[in-house]
Design a protein around this motif. Structure first.
Motif, mmCIF file in Angstrom:
data_model
loop_
_atom_site.group_PDB
_atom_site.id
_atom_site.type_symbol
_atom_site.label_atom_id
_atom_site.label_comp_id
_atom_site.label_asym_id
_atom_site.label_seq_id
_atom_site.Cartn_x
_atom_site.Cartn_y
_atom_site.Cartn_z
ATOM 1 N N LEU A 303 -10.587 5.193 -3.244
ATOM 2 C CA LEU A 303 -9.390 4.904 -2.446
ATOM 3 C C LEU A 303 -8.227 4.321 -3.240
ATOM 4 C CD1 LEU A 303 -11.162 3.314 0.681
ATOM 5 C CD2 LEU A 303 -10.851 5.713 0.145
ATOM 6 N N HIS A 304 -8.190 4.557 -4.568
ATOM 7 C CA HIS A 304 -7.069 4.066 -5.377
ATOM 8 C C HIS A 304 -6.032 5.169 -5.536
ATOM 9 C CE1 HIS A 304 -9.848 0.926 -5.986
ATOM 10 N NE2 HIS A 304 -10.503 1.462 -6.989
ATOM 11 N N LEU A 305 -5.078 5.228 -4.636
ATOM 12 C CA LEU A 305 -4.110 6.324 -4.653
ATOM 13 C C LEU A 305 -3.197 6.257 -5.870
ATOM 14 C CD1 LEU A 305 -2.996 6.939 -0.989
ATOM 15 C CD2 LEU A 305 -4.586 8.196 -2.408
ATOM 16 N N PRO B 93 -11.467 8.851 4.760
ATOM 17 C CA PRO B 93 -10.102 8.743 4.209
ATOM 18 C C PRO B 93 -9.038 9.184 5.211
ATOM 19 C CG PRO B 93 -11.550 9.796 2.626
ATOM 20 C CD PRO B 93 -12.327 9.685 3.909
ATOM 21 N N GLN B 94 -9.362 10.227 5.982
ATOM 22 C CA GLN B 94 -8.403 10.691 6.977
ATOM 23 C C GLN B 94 -8.154 9.617 8.039
ATOM 24 O OE1 GLN B 94 -9.038 13.903 10.023
ATOM 25 N NE2 GLN B 94 -8.442 15.157 8.290
ATOM 26 N N LEU B 95 -9.240 8.976 8.468
ATOM 27 C CA LEU B 95 -9.099 7.908 9.459
ATOM 28 C C LEU B 95 -8.191 6.797 8.927
ATOM 29 C CD1 LEU B 95 -9.880 6.461 12.069
ATOM 30 C CD2 LEU B 95 -11.918 5.617 10.919
ATOM 31 N N LEU B 96 -8.380 6.444 7.639
ATOM 32 C CA LEU B 96 -7.564 5.385 7.048
ATOM 33 C C LEU B 96 -6.084 5.753 7.059
ATOM 34 C CD1 LEU B 96 -9.663 4.228 3.972
ATOM 35 C CD2 LEU B 96 -9.231 2.966 6.068
ATOM 36 N N THR B 97 -5.754 6.976 6.641
ATOM 37 C CA THR B 97 -4.336 7.358 6.611
ATOM 38 C C THR B 97 -3.776 7.414 8.030
ATOM 39 O OG1 THR B 97 -5.082 9.635 6.442
ATOM 40 C CG2 THR B 97 -4.289 8.624 4.438
ATOM 41 N N HIS B 98 -4.569 7.918 8.958
ATOM 42 C CA HIS B 98 -4.082 7.985 10.338
ATOM 43 C C HIS B 98 -3.847 6.589 10.902
ATOM 44 C CE1 HIS B 98 -5.689 12.315 11.123
ATOM 45 N NE2 HIS B 98 -4.627 12.273 10.361
#
Lengths: 337, 444
Positions: A303-305, B93-98
């Motif tokens: 998760l390190h964008l 990851p999708q949940l996090l961005t949403h």
């Protein structure tokens, strides 16, 4: 939908193609105005229509190409976490400098390079050979040409999953064949070179036919009389291939080499799915973690964008470097001719 | 004249094509726009019902167990739509961005237990506090499950769905051939209370093992089972990463290394094709199994192994897996979503889900219900699974979870343990490789 006539757009200021008909003796003012308006509209059409036609592509490129590219560059200068992507903290070039000391980055770069070489070189060599065979007079030549292209039509995921099964340690077909030959089972996935070889095999299988068809097209453009005169001089098939076909194909070979290199640099799907559920680590020893996989792992697993963006830009720069080298080679080739 | 009409026709065709493309494009955009609104549900549907969306990963089983239908029957003004993403590593990851943009969210979003600490720590503001929702009673839930989704200031952002208390699934035919007892009580006694005894049983098994079989599927499985029974493994109570010096990790690592270097494992990797094939071919005798894995074993081992598998208590109880339901603050139908989440996680529904889908209830008041208390699994020799797993669930310690539990756990298993088990590296090398990868992953 092209402009109405095939003429080149006139330079700014000059009137457009005016009607060649002789001007009537006394055109009234209204008629003149109408004509001027039409010519203006026509000029505008010639000038701006091309832009209108490319506009959809341009807009899409701006939205989905250029903007993400620039935004990724911007993000690579920040500390950004996927848990809160809107919160960015400026860190300057730190994400890049740390890549310099990042053993996993170098490992991924090395793997990308070695997998790229052991997949691209045999692939192009085999494609050249295949194309040469297809160039002979063959029964059902269309069938063979379609047949070599079929691997390209399958999805990466499907192909990789099947290959992962074939390369299985306990029940894989390849180990079974090796067993018949008296060779011990190979743990393809967990060895260093064996895993890279297996991943390369998928790439080779998928792209060889595609390149073969490109070569075939180029071969068919080689004038037949070159071969005939070579044959008259007593050149064998192999000598004809080496001294007539290869030199005539040089620009094509360069083109496929560049395209394959770019493809190899971006290698992602095959190694990702080859490891089954393990995902982005690229094997227990990261032995087939490519740059694409490492980028994915940093961005979407860890998760390190910000760090992932820096890797993405590093990849972009590497591709620019490849393009530059290609340009230099192409220029030298052209000069030597 | 003729050529003119043809060019007309061509122009018409081109125009039609352009229109079709354009319309498709616009249609596509419009669709996306619709999805972007929280809930993706818009207003009431044609029957005037409110559509609630539920976002899950994998198979949650609500649909299969008929719970959505039942709820819609009880509440005629509600329609439920579930969207599922196969793998949590794509879903999360999708949940996090949403969540961070407040768009694209379903009215209810599931969260895996491995992610719940990160969600609770970083996303609590964007989620609804469910502790005071109507119909939700804290006493219903196993305390550690409730605690895992509760923030420091007492907001509970996720309601527990299932949990994964572990037992050991074993093959009676292989145990018999190796001269070990086969009755599930006696098998449980072989290793009761201590993982050392489990490894010791493995050594006994291996001495007389049937050809080509191993005691346990993988060293990674041993590691996961042991570490899942410790209250403190990767983080301390203050939220500091302590995995390198954690006694729990050292103990679990030690047992996994014993299994790997003692050649007790079939050197497999869980959830890979070879693992499935080994089930089908009966290549190993034991595997630590949460309730959700029983169905998996049944499917992969197939009818040929019917009545060969059985379930015994694990040396020490641990938990593997389980999920939560959360309601995003951006949900368009917050009140209805809260009601649905509370209903789906209520003890009665959890018991129904267990009966149909083998998801073990996190609601302890469900354990007394007949669907759980009387549950037996015919494939596993009619083992009293409800009783075995309920007992294990009560024995699971309250585990301290940290935001990066999943990353640490995965890298220890998929890098460190696997290198020793599969590549034959030394435990020291494996540990070093794992810690290097984890340090790199935790470094922001």
């Amino acid at each position: 939908m092209s402009p109405p006539t095939g003429t080149a757009p006139p330079a700014a200021g000059t009137p457009g193609v005016s009607p060649p008909a002789p001007v009537p003796a006394g055109p009234d003012a209204a008629e003149l105005r109408r004509r001027a308006r039409r010519s203006r509209r026509y000029r505008r059409d010639l000038r701006w229509s091309p832009y209108a036609f490319v506009a959809p592509f341009l807009l899409f490129f701006l939205a989905f190409g250029l903007f993400p590219l620039l935004y990724t560059g911007w993000a690579s200068l920040h500390r950004v976490e996927l848990t809160d992507p809107t919160h960015m903290e400026w860190v300057g070039l730190r994400n890049y400098t740390r890549l310099w000391d990042d053993e996993f980055f170098w490992n991924a770069l090395r793997n990308t390079l070695t997998i790229g070489i052991i997949s691209t070189v045999p692939q192009l060599a085999m494609a050249l050979g295949l194309a040469h065979l297809l160039n002979y007079r063959l029964r059902a030549s269309t069938f063979w040409r379609v047949a070599v292209l079929t691997p390209y039509a399958t999805s990466i995921a499907a192909a990789t999953l099947v290959f992962a099964l074939l390369f299985g340690r306990d029940y894989g077909m390849i180990n079974w064949v090796l067993g018949q030959l008296g060779v011990d089972a190979v743990d393809w996935q967990n060895g260093h070179w064996s895993a890279q070889l297996a991943v390369s095999t998928i790439v080779i299988w998928r792209w060889t036919g595609y390149n073969a068809l490109i070569y075939l097209a180029a071969m068919q453009a080689v004038p037949r009389d070159l071969y005939e005169s070579a044959a008259l001089d007593g050149a064998s098939r192999w000598q004809q291939f080496r001294h007539v076909t290869i030199p005539s194909l040089r620009p094509t070979i360069l083109f496929t080499a560049v395209v394959s290199t770019i493809g190899a640099t971006q290698l992602f799907g095959e190694p990702l799915l080859f490891s089954g559920s393990a995902g982005a680590t690229g094997g227990s020893d990261h032995q087939y973690q490519t740059l694409g996989l490492y980028l994915y792992e940093q961005g979407w697993i860890n998760l390190h964008l910000g760090r992932a963006s820096a890797i993405a830009w590093a990849m972009f720069l590497i591709l620019l470097l490849i393009a530059a080298v290609n340009w230099l080679i192409a220029r030298r080739l052209r000069k030597s001719q | 004249m003729r050529s003119r009409s043809r060019s007309h026709r061509r122009r018409a065709v081109v125009l039609a094509a352009v229109c079709a493309l354009g319309a498709g494009l616009l249609g596509g955009c419009a669709d996306d726009g619709g999805d972007d609104r929280a809930g993706g549900s818009g207003g009431p549907d044609t029957k005037g019902r409110t559509t609630l969306t539920v976002g899950v990963f994998g198979v949650f089983g609500y649909k299969q167990a008929g719970l959505y239908d039942e709820y819609m029957e009880l509440n005629p003004d509600i329609a439920i739509k579930e969207t599922s993403i196969e793998r949590n590593e794509n879903y999360y990851p999708q949940l996090l961005t949403h969540l961070s943009t407040g768009s694209g969210l379903a009215d209810i979003q599931a969260v895996e237990v491995a992610n719940i600490a990160e969600i609770t720590a970083t996303q609590a503001d964007r989620l609804v506090d469910l502790s005071k929702a109507p119909g939700v009673r804290k006493e219903d839930f196993i305390p550690w499950k409730w605690q895992q989704a509760t923030t420091g200031d007492g907001r509970t952002v996720g309601l527990g769905t299932d949990i994964g208390p572990m037992a050991i699934c074993y093959r009676k035919d292989l145990f018999r051939a190796a001269g070990l007892p086969t009755d599930r009580e006696e098998v449980g006694k072989l290793w009761a209370g201590d993982w050392d005894k489990y490894i010791e049983t493995g050594r006994r098994y291996q001495r007389k093992a049937p050809d080509g079989t191993s005691f346990v599927d993988s060293a990674g499985g041993v590691y996961k089972a042991v570490v899942a029974g410790s209250p403190r493994r990767y983080y301390d109570t203050a939220g500091k990463v302590i995995y390198k010096d954690s006694p729990a990790v050292r103990q679990a690592w030690g047992h996994a290394m014993d299994a790997a270097t003692g050649k007790l494992t079939a050197r497999l990797q869980q959830f890979q094709k070879e693992w499935d094939q080994a089930f089908a071919n009966g290549r190993f005798a034991t595997v630590s199994c949460p309730p959700w894995m029983l169905g998996y074993i049944k499917e992969k081992a197939g009818p040929a192994a019917e009545d060969q598998w059985d379930v015994a208590a694990a040396p020490r109880p641990g938990n593997w897996g389980g999920s939560f339901l959360t309601v995003p603050a951006a949900s368009r139908h917050k009140d209805e979503a809260i009601k649905l989440a509370a209903w789906l996680t209520a003890p009665e529904q959890q018991a129904k889900l267990f009966a149909k889908q083998a998801s073990f209830p996190s609601a302890q008041s469900a354990y007394a219900l007949p669907q759980v208390a009387g549950a037996r699994h015919p494939y596993f020799g009619d083992a009293p699974t409800g009783k075995i797993f309920a007992e294990a669930a009560r024995g699971v310690p309250a585990q301290i979870l940290g935001p990066k539990d999943l990353v640490i756990d995965q890298n220890i298993v998929d890098i460190g343990v696997l290198q020793v088990d599969r590549q034959g590296k030394s435990p020291q090398d494996g540990w070093r490789a794992a810690t290097r990868t984890i340090d790199n992953a935790l470094d922001e």
